[in-house]
Design a protein around this motif. Sequence first.
Motif, mmCIF file in Angstrom:
data_model
loop_
_atom_site.group_PDB
_atom_site.id
_atom_site.type_symbol
_atom_site.label_atom_id
_atom_site.label_comp_id
_atom_site.label_asym_id
_atom_site.label_seq_id
_atom_site.Cartn_x
_atom_site.Cartn_y
_atom_site.Cartn_z
ATOM 1 N N ALA A 58 0.842 -1.197 0.000
ATOM 2 C CA ALA A 58 0.000 0.000 0.000
ATOM 3 C C ALA A 58 0.878 1.249 0.000
ATOM 4 O O ALA A 58 1.963 1.248 0.565
ATOM 5 C CB ALA A 58 -0.878 -0.023 1.233
ATOM 6 N N THR A 113 -0.328 4.149 1.169
ATOM 7 C CA THR A 113 -0.759 4.923 2.331
ATOM 8 C C THR A 113 -1.266 3.943 3.381
ATOM 9 O O THR A 113 -1.531 2.784 3.061
ATOM 10 C CB THR A 113 -1.868 5.920 1.920
ATOM 11 O OG1 THR A 113 -2.224 6.699 3.055
ATOM 12 C CG2 THR A 113 -3.108 5.222 1.405
ATOM 13 N N ARG A 172 -3.724 1.876 5.385
ATOM 14 C CA ARG A 172 -5.095 1.456 5.057
ATOM 15 C C ARG A 172 -5.751 0.881 6.301
ATOM 16 O O ARG A 172 -5.157 0.046 6.995
ATOM 17 C CB ARG A 172 -5.075 0.400 3.948
ATOM 18 C CG ARG A 172 -4.538 0.952 2.642
ATOM 19 C CD ARG A 172 -5.046 0.176 1.456
ATOM 20 N NE ARG A 172 -4.574 -1.200 1.409
ATOM 21 C CZ ARG A 172 -5.040 -2.094 0.544
ATOM 22 N NH1 ARG A 172 -5.987 -1.769 -0.315
ATOM 23 N NH2 ARG A 172 -4.554 -3.318 0.547
ATOM 24 N N HIS A 232 -5.043 8.473 5.331
ATOM 25 C CA HIS A 232 -5.255 7.025 5.273
ATOM 26 C C HIS A 232 -6.357 6.716 4.277
ATOM 27 O O HIS A 232 -7.115 7.598 3.875
ATOM 28 C CB HIS A 232 -5.640 6.483 6.649
ATOM 29 C CG HIS A 232 -6.955 7.007 7.147
ATOM 30 N ND1 HIS A 232 -7.091 8.263 7.682
ATOM 31 C CD2 HIS A 232 -8.199 6.445 7.178
ATOM 32 C CE1 HIS A 232 -8.351 8.464 8.037
ATOM 33 N NE2 HIS A 232 -9.041 7.384 7.732
ATOM 34 N N GLU A 233 -6.411 5.444 3.922
ATOM 35 C CA GLU A 233 -7.513 4.973 3.070
ATOM 36 C C GLU A 233 -8.365 4.047 3.924
ATOM 37 O O GLU A 233 -7.839 3.219 4.657
ATOM 38 C CB GLU A 233 -6.931 4.205 1.879
ATOM 39 C CG GLU A 233 -7.962 3.660 0.922
ATOM 40 C CD GLU A 233 -7.335 2.687 -0.083
ATOM 41 O OE1 GLU A 233 -8.096 1.916 -0.679
ATOM 42 O OE2 GLU A 233 -6.098 2.693 -0.219
ATOM 43 N N ARG A 234 -9.663 4.237 3.829
ATOM 44 C CA ARG A 234 -10.577 3.384 4.593
ATOM 45 C C ARG A 234 -11.091 2.291 3.662
ATOM 46 O O ARG A 234 -11.661 2.585 2.611
ATOM 47 C CB ARG A 234 -11.712 4.269 5.093
ATOM 48 C CG ARG A 234 -12.602 3.639 6.113
ATOM 49 C CD ARG A 234 -13.522 4.704 6.686
ATOM 50 N NE ARG A 234 -14.682 4.110 7.303
ATOM 51 C CZ ARG A 234 -15.712 4.794 7.773
ATOM 52 N NH1 ARG A 234 -15.712 6.123 7.684
ATOM 53 N NH2 ARG A 234 -16.730 4.181 8.316
ATOM 54 N N VAL A 235 -10.864 1.027 4.034
ATOM 55 C CA VAL A 235 -11.295 -0.095 3.188
ATOM 56 C C VAL A 235 -12.463 -0.786 3.887
ATOM 57 O O VAL A 235 -12.274 -1.464 4.903
ATOM 58 C CB VAL A 235 -10.140 -1.107 2.985
ATOM 59 C CG1 VAL A 235 -10.571 -2.221 2.036
ATOM 60 C CG2 VAL A 235 -8.871 -0.416 2.491
#
Length: 210
Positions: free
Chosen positions: A5, A7, A9, A33-36
């Motif tokens: 990744a 960033t 996650r 951040h990335e929200r999954v």
Amino acid sequence: MEATAMTIRLFDVALSGNCYKVRMLLARLEIAHERVPVNLFGGETRTAAFLAKNPHGKVPVLELEDGQILTESNAILFFLARGSAYWPANDLDRARVMQWLCFEQYSLMPNLGSARLELTLRKRPLDELERALLAQRQARGRAALEVIDGHLAARPFFVGDGCSIADISLYAYTHLAGEAGLDLAPYPAITTWLERVRAQPGHVTLDAAA
Ligand SMILES: N[C@@H](CCC(=O)N[C@@H](CS)C(=O)NCC(=O)O)C(=O)O
């Protein structure tokens, strides 16, 4: 080989109080951040792909930029908070934060979380055994709220004068007490503390988008 990744996650379920703790701290510290989203109710936490990240099959899961994985909400809070105002400067206060994080995991979250799950998500009426278990969870939840209320009667936050990850962690399930069938009216110090935490900059609600 799986791509790493770029960033941080967060593998996340919107309704989860444990995920909410992490979302709250990421927002307050303005950490990109990335929200999954994870489809918990569709069984995604039991898939091989998810279990490869967390063999325990639970959210939250934090995946760092280099692909390393961290699980357990309070461990994630600790990792993100180091060097910030949410992690105290002296060893005794740090130990006290740990004390409350352990309390949260053993005495608060399992009781309020299970009662909330039974009352909000179960699609059929509870049978006799389930009703007895719910009552036991609620009684243990009340006992935990009693301890928290006594502690907060004499201080603004759990440890020291400022909001730490102990407050972030304990806020998540305490503020959901109503959904666990527990009335907060008998706990005035908790009610005031919830308002104090909510009034802080960067606060996000459980249902807010990250
Ligand atoms: N001790 C863990 C508990 C995590 C946990 O129970 N997560 C729930 C959602 S709140 C979950 O993923 N449950 C899925 C399952 O048990 O299958 C933490 O604090 O992160």
